[in-house]
Scaffold this active site. Structure first.
Site, mmCIF file in Angstrom:
data_model
loop_
_atom_site.group_PDB
_atom_site.id
_atom_site.type_symbol
_atom_site.label_atom_id
_atom_site.label_comp_id
_atom_site.label_asym_id
_atom_site.label_seq_id
_atom_site.Cartn_x
_atom_site.Cartn_y
_atom_site.Cartn_z
ATOM 1 C CG PHE A 149 -0.253 0.468 2.501
ATOM 2 C CD1 PHE A 149 -0.149 1.833 2.795
ATOM 3 C CD2 PHE A 149 0.337 -0.433 3.379
ATOM 4 C CE1 PHE A 149 0.503 2.271 3.944
ATOM 5 C CE2 PHE A 149 0.988 -0.001 4.515
ATOM 6 C CZ PHE A 149 1.078 1.352 4.796
ATOM 7 C CE LYS A 173 -2.977 -8.485 -4.420
ATOM 8 N NZ LYS A 173 -3.368 -7.494 -3.380
ATOM 9 C CD GLU A 176 -5.636 -6.126 0.174
ATOM 10 O OE1 GLU A 176 -4.606 -5.859 -0.468
ATOM 11 O OE2 GLU A 176 -5.742 -7.130 0.903
ATOM 12 N NE ARG A 177 -4.506 -2.475 4.228
ATOM 13 C CZ ARG A 177 -5.303 -3.526 4.382
ATOM 14 N NH1 ARG A 177 -6.536 -3.503 3.931
ATOM 15 N NH2 ARG A 177 -4.887 -4.608 4.995
ATOM 16 C CB SER A 226 4.790 -7.401 5.766
ATOM 17 O OG SER A 226 3.849 -8.371 5.356
ATOM 18 C CB CYS A 281 10.449 -0.299 2.896
ATOM 19 S SG CYS A 281 11.117 0.289 1.351
ATOM 20 C CD GLU A 384 8.372 -2.787 8.442
ATOM 21 O OE1 GLU A 384 7.699 -3.802 8.185
ATOM 22 O OE2 GLU A 384 8.967 -2.128 7.568
HETATM 23 P P1 NAD Z 1 1.548 -6.591 3.135
HETATM 24 O O1 NAD Z 1 2.569 -7.667 3.193
HETATM 25 O O2 NAD Z 1 0.431 -6.609 4.101
HETATM 26 O O3 NAD Z 1 0.816 -6.615 1.687
HETATM 27 C C1 NAD Z 1 1.581 -6.605 0.490
HETATM 28 C C2 NAD Z 1 0.783 -7.320 -0.598
HETATM 29 O O4 NAD Z 1 0.575 -8.679 -0.213
HETATM 30 C C3 NAD Z 1 -0.598 -6.720 -0.856
HETATM 31 O O5 NAD Z 1 -0.839 -6.690 -2.232
HETATM 32 C C4 NAD Z 1 -1.535 -7.679 -0.134
HETATM 33 O O6 NAD Z 1 -2.795 -7.764 -0.752
HETATM 34 C C5 NAD Z 1 -0.808 -9.012 -0.227
HETATM 35 N N1 NAD Z 1 -1.086 -9.873 0.936
HETATM 36 C C6 NAD Z 1 -1.339 -9.487 2.214
HETATM 37 N N2 NAD Z 1 -1.535 -10.551 2.997
HETATM 38 C C7 NAD Z 1 -1.413 -11.653 2.213
HETATM 39 C C8 NAD Z 1 -1.475 -13.057 2.461
HETATM 40 N N3 NAD Z 1 -1.746 -13.539 3.671
HETATM 41 N N4 NAD Z 1 -1.268 -13.892 1.436
HETATM 42 C C9 NAD Z 1 -1.000 -13.419 0.202
HETATM 43 N N5 NAD Z 1 -0.920 -12.101 -0.089
HETATM 44 C C10 NAD Z 1 -1.110 -11.221 0.901
HETATM 45 O O7 NAD Z 1 2.335 -5.208 3.152
HETATM 46 P P2 NAD Z 1 1.751 -3.727 3.227
HETATM 47 O O8 NAD Z 1 1.176 -3.483 4.561
HETATM 48 O O9 NAD Z 1 0.900 -3.448 2.032
HETATM 49 O O10 NAD Z 1 3.091 -2.875 3.025
HETATM 50 C C11 NAD Z 1 3.942 -2.535 4.088
HETATM 51 C C12 NAD Z 1 5.129 -3.466 4.160
HETATM 52 O O11 NAD Z 1 5.846 -3.464 2.932
HETATM 53 C C13 NAD Z 1 6.143 -3.059 5.216
HETATM 54 O O12 NAD Z 1 6.605 -4.206 5.863
HETATM 55 C C14 NAD Z 1 7.255 -2.424 4.397
HETATM 56 O O13 NAD Z 1 8.525 -2.433 5.013
HETATM 57 C C15 NAD Z 1 7.236 -3.263 3.189
HETATM 58 N N6 NAD Z 1 7.854 -2.597 2.055
HETATM 59 C C16 NAD Z 1 9.063 -3.061 1.636
HETATM 60 C C17 NAD Z 1 9.712 -2.446 0.583
HETATM 61 C C18 NAD Z 1 11.039 -2.948 0.091
HETATM 62 O O14 NAD Z 1 11.424 -2.598 -1.003
HETATM 63 N N7 NAD Z 1 11.745 -3.751 0.866
HETATM 64 C C19 NAD Z 1 9.105 -1.362 -0.057
HETATM 65 C C20 NAD Z 1 7.857 -0.923 0.385
HETATM 66 C C21 NAD Z 1 7.235 -1.559 1.439
#
Ligand code: NAD
Length: 499
Positions: A149, A173, A176-177, A226, A281, A384
């Site tokens: 998101f 994909k 969804e937020r 994450s 991140c 985090e």
């Molecule tokens: P998230 O892991 O909750 O969601 C990321 C994606 O995964 C979304 O599209 C979501 O729909 C999908 N998803 C969520 N739960 C799932 C599941 N159980 N099974 C399959 N797919 C699932 O992350 P977020 O809250 O959207 O983003 C924040 C996180 O992203 C933080 O941890 C941040 O550090 C990380 N981030 C990392 C980088 C990097 O380059 N390392 C960059 C940006 C964000």
């Protein structure tokens, strides 16, 4: 209330699964729309469309594919304000920060205009007698990306621009937020000349992600989000024979040496710790001053700066430093972690609890927090937080400071503030973190370098954007060619006989 769609085969398509998620306005706490959550069948339909569109796109010469990217850059600039507004409305970040989100994606699109050069192969003349050898990079086919998101414009573009420039079809994909900007980007790519079906947006949650992970036609998956989900997607995707790269969470340390310019370090920490409400991140979430005197001077400089921070909705324009966090659940999680910090003995120097913004009582605003005397065993250090909470861990020496960053399970970004070139050089050489800043708090590499962390911040080998992206989205094929002597030896006029 807006009903959002998928974007399949060049058209906005309503969801058919009957499942939806609310899309919030984080500043007001109101539901402003709903996004359809795709079923396995909807993902499979998008994959069929992509598989039909991809061969013709791969056959378009790279220069023409690059021209689509050129036009796309123009359109992004044309619609910058519109994109930033849509982004802020669903994410909550300020308008200048939202424009930065689009801009850092746009810069990777600019890099992808170099596709004809980047996709050039290698050639060895006369590798053996009469033998030449050449390698070419060919598109994978149908590729997919799952994005978080917090950068709804930048990260999708980091994935789909190189994938498509290489001749692949791409299924996005998004989170969804905040799904509106990804849908707008798909429309703009088509306006730029991309054939239908080459870039599609399938909205959804775990069900859609699992359908992507198990679909046999999808060749590669890029993921940013994450760490627990990154680990799951990497494991499952690899087990299904796909090429996978996953980028996970972070806990970025900034070391402040006694000789650092303390005003500069404090300013840097304010932007890197609290910008975008800490939902980056590459945010700095741990300050590590070296020596108690440095720590005292740093805290003294930080406190008035933090107290001056303006928290508000993006609609308040330039008067706002950061906005709300993305959901009520994110806010509750930040508040829970802050409480663990207090319970576990950290000193809350700036208390952002009970922050209240008149007229926005239902928004997901979190006031800025500063902790001092944080230790390695505390939850606020190990986890985090992804919110406007900066933890200070006092180190007694440079070795202890670098050791903290090295021992942490995450290794996305880090920084050192010092006037000592030798310390900075030693830090850059020894630290086991992927992106390092020297007097630069958020060292996000530019488009022509690559982006990626180490340790639990990454799963897979190649980084995002830059030359690595062109490797990730292509396969190498190497041809060894020998041509037996032919007509150049002259015509044969006698009837051939067995010797
Ligand atoms: P998230 O892991 O909750 O969601 C990321 C994606 O995964 C979304 O599209 C979501 O729909 C999908 N998803 C969520 N739960 C799932 C599941 N159980 N099974 C399959 N797919 C699932 O992350 P977020 O809250 O959207 O983003 C924040 C996180 O992203 C933080 O941890 C941040 O550090 C990380 N981030 C990392 C980088 C990097 O380059 N390392 C960059 C940006 C964000």
């Amino acid at each position: 209330m807006q009903d959002l769609t998928h974007y399949i085969d060049g058209a906005h398509v309503a969801g058919t699964s009957g499942r939806f998620a609310d899309v919030m306005n984080p500043a007001t706490g109101e539901v402003q729309g709903r996004v359809p959550l795709a079923s396995e069948a909807e993902v499979a339909h998008a994959v069929d469309v992509a598989a039909r569109a991809q061969p013709a796109w791969a056959a378009v010469n790279p220069q023409r594919r690059a021209r689509v990217m050129m036009k796309f850059v123009d359109l992004l600039n044309r619609d910058m304000d519109k994109l930033a507004e849509a982004l802020s409305r669903e994410h909550g970040k300020t308008l200048p920060d939202a424009a930065g989100d689009v801009q850092r994606g746009l810069e990777v699109v600019e890099y992808c205009i170099g596709a004809p050069h980047l996709l050039k192969g290698e050639y060895t003349d006369s590798a053996g007698p009469g033998i030449d050898m050449y390698s070419m990079r060919q598109a994978l086919g149908v590729t997919a990306g799952i994005t978080p998101f917090n950068f709804p414009a930048m990260i999708p573009m980091w994935m789909f621009a190189p994938a498509i420039a290489c001749g692949n079809a791409f299924i996005l994909k998004p989170s969804e937020r905040d799904p509106s900007v990804p849908l707008m980007l798909a429309e703009l790519m088509e306006e730029a000349g991309l054939p239908k079906g080459v870039l599609q947006v399938v909205n959804g949650d775990k069900e859609a992600v699992d359908a992507i992970l198990h679909h046999p036609v999808i060749q590669s998956i890029g993921f940013v989000g994450s760490t627990p989900i990154a680990e799951y997607i990497y494991g499952t995707g690899c087990a299904n024979g796909k090429r996978v790269q996953c980028f996970g969470g972070a806990k970025n340390h900034m070391i402040v040496m006694p000789d650092a310019d303390m005003d500069q370090a404090a300013d840097a920490l304010i932007g890197a710790g609290y910008g975008a409400a800490g939902e980056r991140c590459m945010a700095i979430s741990v300050a590590v001053p070296v020596g108690d005197e440095t720590a005292d001077r740093l805290i003294e400089k930080l406190v008035p700066r933090i107290e001056k921070l303006k928290v508000g909705p993006y609609t308040a324009g330039k008067d706002v430093d950061y906005g709300p966090v993305v959901t009520a659940a994110a806010k509750a999680n930040i508040e829970r972690l802050v409480q663990t910090g207090i319970d576990q003995g950290a000193k809350l120097v700036v208390d952002g609890r009970n922050f209240n913004l008149q007229g926005y009582e239902d928004g997901f605003f979190v006031g800025p927090h500063l902790f001092d005397h944080v230790t390695k065993d505390m939850d606020i250090y190990r986890q985090e937080i992804f919110g406007p909470v900066l933890s200070t861990v006092r180190a007694q020496s440079y070795e202890e400071a670098i050791g903290l960053a090295m021992d942490h399970e995450y290794g996305n970004g880090t920084a050192i503030f010092t006037r000592d070139g030798d310390a900075a050089r030693d830090f850059a050489n020894r630290i086991n973190v992927g992106m390092v800043g020297i007097n630069v708090p958020i060292p996000v590499p530019l488009a022509y370098h690559t982006f990626g962390g180490w340790k639990k911040s990454v799963f897979g080998d190649l980084n995002q954007h830059g030359p690595d992206a062109f490797k990730f989205y292509t396969r190498t094929k190497t041809v060894t060619a020998r041509w037996p002597s032919g007509i150049k030896e002259g015509g044969e006029f006698s009837i051939p006989v067995m010797e």
